[in-house]
Design a protein around this motif. Structure first.
Motif, PDB file in Angstrom:
ATOM      1  N   ASP A   6       0.877  -1.166   0.000  1.00 50.31           N
ATOM      2  CA  ASP A   6       0.000   0.000   0.000  1.00 50.31           C
ATOM      3  C   ASP A   6       0.916   1.218   0.000  1.00 50.31           C
ATOM      4  O   ASP A   6       1.408   1.635   1.044  1.00 50.31           O
ATOM      5  CB  ASP A   6      -0.903   0.011   1.231  1.00 50.31           C
ATOM      6  CG  ASP A   6      -1.729   1.287   1.321  1.00 50.31           C
ATOM      7  OD1 ASP A   6      -2.108   1.825   0.266  1.00 50.31           O
ATOM      8  OD2 ASP A   6      -1.982   1.749   2.451  1.00 50.31           O
ATOM      9  N   GLY A  53      -1.081  -1.437  -4.680  1.00 44.92           N
ATOM     10  CA  GLY A  53      -2.286  -0.654  -4.886  1.00 44.92           C
ATOM     11  C   GLY A  53      -2.043   0.429  -5.920  1.00 44.92           C
ATOM     12  O   GLY A  53      -0.961   1.007  -5.992  1.00 44.92           O
ATOM     13  N   GLU A  83      -7.207  -0.302  -5.615  1.00 45.70           N
ATOM     14  CA  GLU A  83      -7.270  -0.150  -4.162  1.00 45.70           C
ATOM     15  C   GLU A  83      -8.434   0.724  -3.694  1.00 45.70           C
ATOM     16  O   GLU A  83      -8.420   1.242  -2.583  1.00 45.70           O
ATOM     17  CB  GLU A  83      -5.943   0.363  -3.608  1.00 45.70           C
ATOM     18  CG  GLU A  83      -5.580   1.775  -3.964  1.00 45.70           C
ATOM     19  CD  GLU A  83      -4.369   2.265  -3.179  1.00 45.70           C
ATOM     20  OE1 GLU A  83      -4.578   2.824  -2.082  1.00 45.70           O
ATOM     21  OE2 GLU A  83      -3.247   2.103  -3.663  1.00 45.70           O
ATOM     22  N   THR A  86      -9.996   0.521   0.025  1.00 43.82           N
ATOM     23  CA  THR A  86      -9.196  -0.353   0.884  1.00 43.82           C
ATOM     24  C   THR A  86      -8.898   0.275   2.243  1.00 43.82           C
ATOM     25  O   THR A  86      -8.727  -0.453   3.216  1.00 43.82           O
ATOM     26  CB  THR A  86      -7.873  -0.755   0.209  1.00 43.82           C
ATOM     27  OG1 THR A  86      -7.177   0.436  -0.212  1.00 43.82           O
ATOM     28  CG2 THR A  86      -8.103  -1.673  -0.977  1.00 43.82           C
ATOM     29  N   GLU A  89     -11.868  -0.584   4.356  1.00 43.04           N
ATOM     30  CA  GLU A  89     -11.794  -2.007   4.678  1.00 43.04           C
ATOM     31  C   GLU A  89     -10.661  -2.290   5.667  1.00 43.04           C
ATOM     32  O   GLU A  89     -10.793  -3.153   6.537  1.00 43.04           O
ATOM     33  CB  GLU A  89     -11.591  -2.829   3.409  1.00 43.04           C
ATOM     34  CG  GLU A  89     -12.780  -2.830   2.483  1.00 43.04           C
ATOM     35  CD  GLU A  89     -12.502  -3.587   1.190  1.00 43.04           C
ATOM     36  OE1 GLU A  89     -11.726  -4.567   1.219  1.00 43.04           O
ATOM     37  OE2 GLU A  89     -13.050  -3.192   0.154  1.00 43.04           O
ATOM     38  N   GLY A  90      -9.552  -1.558   5.527  1.00 42.72           N
ATOM     39  CA  GLY A  90      -8.423  -1.719   6.446  1.00 42.72           C
ATOM     40  C   GLY A  90      -8.775  -1.345   7.871  1.00 42.72           C
ATOM     41  O   GLY A  90      -8.352  -2.002   8.825  1.00 42.72           O
ATOM     42  N   VAL A 122      -4.209  -2.488   5.100  1.00 39.97           N
ATOM     43  CA  VAL A 122      -4.605  -2.163   3.722  1.00 39.97           C
ATOM     44  C   VAL A 122      -3.772  -2.977   2.736  1.00 39.97           C
ATOM     45  O   VAL A 122      -4.303  -3.510   1.759  1.00 39.97           O
ATOM     46  CB  VAL A 122      -4.478  -0.642   3.462  1.00 39.97           C
ATOM     47  CG1 VAL A 122      -4.702  -0.323   1.998  1.00 39.97           C
ATOM     48  CG2 VAL A 122      -5.457   0.127   4.344  1.00 39.97           C
ATOM     49  N   ILE A 125      -5.192  -6.376   2.522  1.00 46.74           N
ATOM     50  CA  ILE A 125      -6.402  -6.398   1.686  1.00 46.74           C
ATOM     51  C   ILE A 125      -6.030  -6.370   0.202  1.00 46.74           C
ATOM     52  O   ILE A 125      -6.620  -7.087  -0.611  1.00 46.74           O
ATOM     53  CB  ILE A 125      -7.337  -5.232   2.064  1.00 46.74           C
ATOM     54  CG1 ILE A 125      -7.932  -5.491   3.464  1.00 46.74           C
ATOM     55  CG2 ILE A 125      -8.431  -5.038   1.021  1.00 46.74           C
ATOM     56  CD1 ILE A 125      -8.595  -4.294   4.084  1.00 46.74           C
ATOM     57  N   ILE A 126      -5.048  -5.561  -0.156  1.00 47.81           N
ATOM     58  CA  ILE A 126      -4.591  -5.508  -1.554  1.00 47.81           C
ATOM     59  C   ILE A 126      -4.097  -6.885  -1.985  1.00 47.81           C
ATOM     60  O   ILE A 126      -4.412  -7.366  -3.079  1.00 47.81           O
ATOM     61  CB  ILE A 126      -3.511  -4.418  -1.724  1.00 47.81           C
ATOM     62  CG1 ILE A 126      -4.157  -3.030  -1.600  1.00 47.81           C
ATOM     63  CG2 ILE A 126      -2.765  -4.577  -3.047  1.00 47.81           C
ATOM     64  CD1 ILE A 126      -3.169  -1.883  -1.471  1.00 47.81           C
ATOM     65  N   ARG A 129      -7.095  -9.128  -2.503  1.00 43.76           N
ATOM     66  CA  ARG A 129      -7.789  -8.813  -3.759  1.00 43.76           C
ATOM     67  C   ARG A 129      -7.073  -9.467  -4.938  1.00 43.76           C
ATOM     68  O   ARG A 129      -7.702  -9.982  -5.860  1.00 43.76           O
ATOM     69  CB  ARG A 129      -7.877  -7.299  -3.973  1.00 43.76           C
ATOM     70  CG  ARG A 129      -8.936  -6.649  -3.135  1.00 43.76           C
ATOM     71  CD  ARG A 129      -9.115  -5.203  -3.520  1.00 43.76           C
ATOM     72  NE  ARG A 129     -10.150  -4.582  -2.707  1.00 43.76           N
ATOM     73  CZ  ARG A 129     -10.549  -3.332  -2.863  1.00 43.76           C
ATOM     74  NH1 ARG A 129     -10.019  -2.564  -3.806  1.00 43.76           N
ATOM     75  NH2 ARG A 129     -11.490  -2.835  -2.079  1.00 43.76           N
TER      76      ARG A 129
END
Length: 137
Positions: A6, A53, A83, A86, A89-90, A122, A125-126, A129
């Motif tokens: 990120d 991201g 991203e 994100t 979500e993070g 984050v 999450i990236i 994804r």
């Protein structure tokens, strides 16, 4: 291993994931120290993918990563990941893995921001994804 990034102007979130999505390690590094961070990760983990991201600061950090990849002997795939959202979500992921203490237990999460940066969450999450695009998890 997958290294998820990120990118940020001051600090950069980094997550190392197995290809099945299991988190191995996550951290936040100063963006200026990012190349050294990649070297450290590469010394300990067999990196096969680096995903980043595609937010604003990727335009500065992407050439750094691509240059670093060219210097490696093993092939490493580099991919940009959308991203969008994100950070939101993070924050949610942060609260899932960080118990609330004191007054924070009584205030709804919708009114709270994490008391520390969530760039590492984050990055995680990236990475997730990206794995989803591969058909994993």
């Amino acid at each position: 291993m997958i290294v998820a990034i990120d990118p940020g102007s001051d600090k950069t979130g980094v997550a190392i994931l197995q290809e099945n999505g299991k988190l191995v390690e996550k951290k936040i590094v100063m963006t200026g120290d990012f190349s050294a961070c990649l070297e450290e990760i590469y010394a300990h983990f067999p990196i096969t993918h680096i995903v980043m991201g595609n937010g604003t600061y990727h335009k500065v950090l992407q050439p750094v990563v691509e240059n670093w990849i060219r210097q490696q002997q093993n092939p490493i795939l580099f991919v940009l990941v959308n991203e969008a959202y994100t950070t939101v979500e993070g924050r949610k992921l942060y609260w899932q893995y960080t118990p609330r203490h004191g007054w924070r237990r009584f205030v709804p999460l919708s009114f709270q921001y994490p008391p520390e940066p969530v760039d590492d969450f984050v990055a995680w999450i990236i990475g997730m994804r990206y794995i989803e695009t591969l058909g994993g998890k």
